[in-house]
Design a protein around this motif. Structure first.
Motif, PDB file in Angstrom:
ATOM      1  N   SER A 123       0.817  -1.211   0.000  1.00 28.61           N
ATOM      2  CA  SER A 123       0.000   0.000   0.000  1.00 28.61           C
ATOM      3  C   SER A 123       0.850   1.260   0.000  1.00 28.61           C
ATOM      4  CB  SER A 123      -0.937   0.009   1.214  1.00 28.61           C
ATOM      5  OG  SER A 123      -1.756  -1.138   1.216  1.00 28.61           O
ATOM      6  N   ALA A 124       0.279   2.321  -0.526  1.00 29.22           N
ATOM      7  CA  ALA A 124       0.952   3.622  -0.533  1.00 29.22           C
ATOM      8  C   ALA A 124       1.256   4.051   0.892  1.00 29.22           C
ATOM      9  CB  ALA A 124       0.071   4.657  -1.229  1.00 29.22           C
ATOM     10  N   GLY A 125       2.452   4.594   1.095  1.00 31.03           N
ATOM     11  CA  GLY A 125       2.871   5.022   2.423  1.00 31.03           C
ATOM     12  C   GLY A 125       3.669   3.981   3.175  1.00 31.03           C
ATOM     13  N   TYR A 126       3.764   2.781   2.617  1.00 27.35           N
ATOM     14  CA  TYR A 126       4.546   1.710   3.236  1.00 27.35           C
ATOM     15  C   TYR A 126       5.705   1.337   2.316  1.00 27.35           C
ATOM     16  CZ  TYR A 126       0.702   1.014   6.529  1.00 27.35           C
ATOM     17  OH  TYR A 126      -0.251   1.198   7.500  1.00 27.35           O
ATOM     18  N   SER A 127       6.858   1.050   2.897  1.00 27.30           N
ATOM     19  CA  SER A 127       8.025   0.656   2.110  1.00 27.30           C
ATOM     20  C   SER A 127       7.975  -0.837   1.802  1.00 27.30           C
ATOM     21  CB  SER A 127       9.311   0.968   2.881  1.00 27.30           C
ATOM     22  OG  SER A 127       9.394   0.175   4.066  1.00 27.30           O
ATOM     23  N   LYS A 128       8.823  -1.254   0.874  1.00 22.48           N
ATOM     24  CA  LYS A 128       8.891  -2.675   0.547  1.00 22.48           C
ATOM     25  C   LYS A 128       9.350  -3.497   1.747  1.00 22.48           C
ATOM     26  CE  LYS A 128       9.657  -2.064  -4.406  1.00 22.48           C
ATOM     27  NZ  LYS A 128      10.491  -2.376  -5.591  1.00 22.48           N
ATOM     28  N   SER A 129      10.256  -2.925   2.536  1.00 19.56           N
ATOM     29  CA  SER A 129      10.724  -3.654   3.717  1.00 19.56           C
ATOM     30  C   SER A 129       9.601  -3.831   4.737  1.00 19.56           C
ATOM     31  CB  SER A 129      11.907  -2.925   4.354  1.00 19.56           C
ATOM     32  OG  SER A 129      11.549  -1.610   4.734  1.00 19.56           O
ATOM     33  N   SER A 130       8.716  -2.825   4.837  1.00 23.34           N
ATOM     34  CA  SER A 130       7.564  -2.944   5.736  1.00 23.34           C
ATOM     35  C   SER A 130       6.625  -4.043   5.256  1.00 23.34           C
ATOM     36  CB  SER A 130       6.809  -1.615   5.820  1.00 23.34           C
ATOM     37  OG  SER A 130       7.616  -0.603   6.382  1.00 23.34           O
ATOM     38  N   GLY A 131       6.410  -4.084   3.946  1.00 20.24           N
ATOM     39  CA  GLY A 131       5.561  -5.127   3.385  1.00 20.24           C
ATOM     40  C   GLY A 131       6.154  -6.508   3.586  1.00 20.24           C
ATOM     41  N   LEU A 132       7.460  -6.632   3.370  1.00 20.37           N
ATOM     42  CA  LEU A 132       8.131  -7.910   3.562  1.00 20.37           C
ATOM     43  C   LEU A 132       8.043  -8.350   5.014  1.00 20.37           C
ATOM     44  CD1 LEU A 132       9.883 -10.192   2.377  1.00 20.37           C
ATOM     45  CD2 LEU A 132      11.895  -8.796   2.898  1.00 20.37           C
ATOM     46  N   GLY A 133       8.276  -7.413   5.932  1.00 21.98           N
ATOM     47  CA  GLY A 133       8.192  -7.736   7.357  1.00 21.98           C
ATOM     48  C   GLY A 133       6.798  -8.180   7.760  1.00 21.98           C
TER      49      GLY A 133
END
Length: 287
Positions: free
Chosen positions: A171-181
């Protein structure tokens, strides 16, 4: 010294508590359950067994139904301009968790009710099934997911394209690392619950566990969706993510697609290691 000569059982402390805590089973001198033997890496006999293919078909049908119901639910929520007029995020979470509960209940006696390549991968690492069966399950799960999403698109192609087809994206506002985590932790919760709900020790000591095993698994899926829908739309299931992405087939669906494979597989591996080594201490021998 007190307790110096006693045998150390697998997963137990060397010295007993003066006031034993936990279940009465912790004080028994011998196991009251049988640990299932580790599955061989390759079992040639499986390939000539009807039960092997029957289990794969069950995984295909279950994942097909899972995608059909959940993608339709997601599209219904996205379609409405007001979330108050739909089931909302909570409804999406209930759809995913409820379907897993129902499908695991229906297929557990045939295939084990994995319905998720990450769950299959975690159980493979724990030697709960052979590599042959694991690969077969993953293929059938992915095919089932693709067919489930395709049927939804065939019913309402225009809306499917417009509403995103239930594809997972960061989602917009989240980084790829946040999504992976989020995918790693979410899958860890799911696979850890699967291990705990199907543990041989608990099945032997708590007669209700085999009946209720699908309930905590479905509830774990529900809770993970509540937490991570705002971040990634919640994958925690590579087959689900692949099916929706392949049928939607837009650039934004493929941009971060690797996250929905790498994250769940890492989470499943960590859950398998944690349960086997820390919770059950299975690799360690009595001294």
């Amino acid at each position: 010294m007190e307790g110096q000569g006693e045998d150390v059982r697998v997963g137990a402390n060397k010295y007993r508590e003066r006031q034993p805590i936990g279940t009465a089973a912790q004080t028994q001198d011998a196991k009251d359950y049988n640990e299932p033997p580790a599955a061989p890496l390759f079992e040639p006999g499986e390939l000539s067994s009807w039960s092997f293919y029957r289990a794969g078909i069950a995984e295909f049908v279950a994942t097909f139904l899972f995608l059909y119901i959940t993608v339709l639910t997601v599209m219904g929520v996205v379609k409405s301009p007001s979330k108050c007029s739909t089931v909302g995020i909570q409804g999406i979470a209930w759809a995913f968790g409820g379907m897993i509960f129902a499908l695991v209940y229906c297929t557990a006696g045939i295939s084990g009710g994995h319905i998720n390549p990450a769950v299959t991968f975690g159980l493979l690492l724990a030697r709960k099934l052979s590599l042959t069966r694991a690969i077969f399950y993953m293929i059938m799960q992915c095919l089932g997911a693709i067919c489930g999403a395709a049927v939804v698109k065939s019913f309402q192609q225009t809306q499917y394209e417009r509403l995103g087809g239930g594809a997972n994206t960061v989602s917009a506002g989240y980084s790829k690392s946040s999504g992976l985590g989020a995918e790693i932790v979410g899958t860890f919760v799911l696979v850890y619950t699967v291990f705990s709900a199907t543990d041989a020790k608990r099945n032997a000591r708590d007669s209700h566990v085999p009946i209720l095993a699908p309930l905590p698994i479905g509830f774990a899926v529900f809770l993970v969706h509540l937490a991570t829908i705002p971040v990634t739309g919640t994958g925690i299931n590579p087959a689900r993510s692949l099916g929706a992405a392949l049928i939607y087939n837009k650039e934004k669906a493929w941009a971060d697609h690797w996250i929905f494979w790498v994250g769940p597989f890492i989470g499943a591996a960590l859950a398998a290691l944690y349960h086997q080594i820390v919770i059950r201490a299975i690799p360690f021998k009595s001294k």
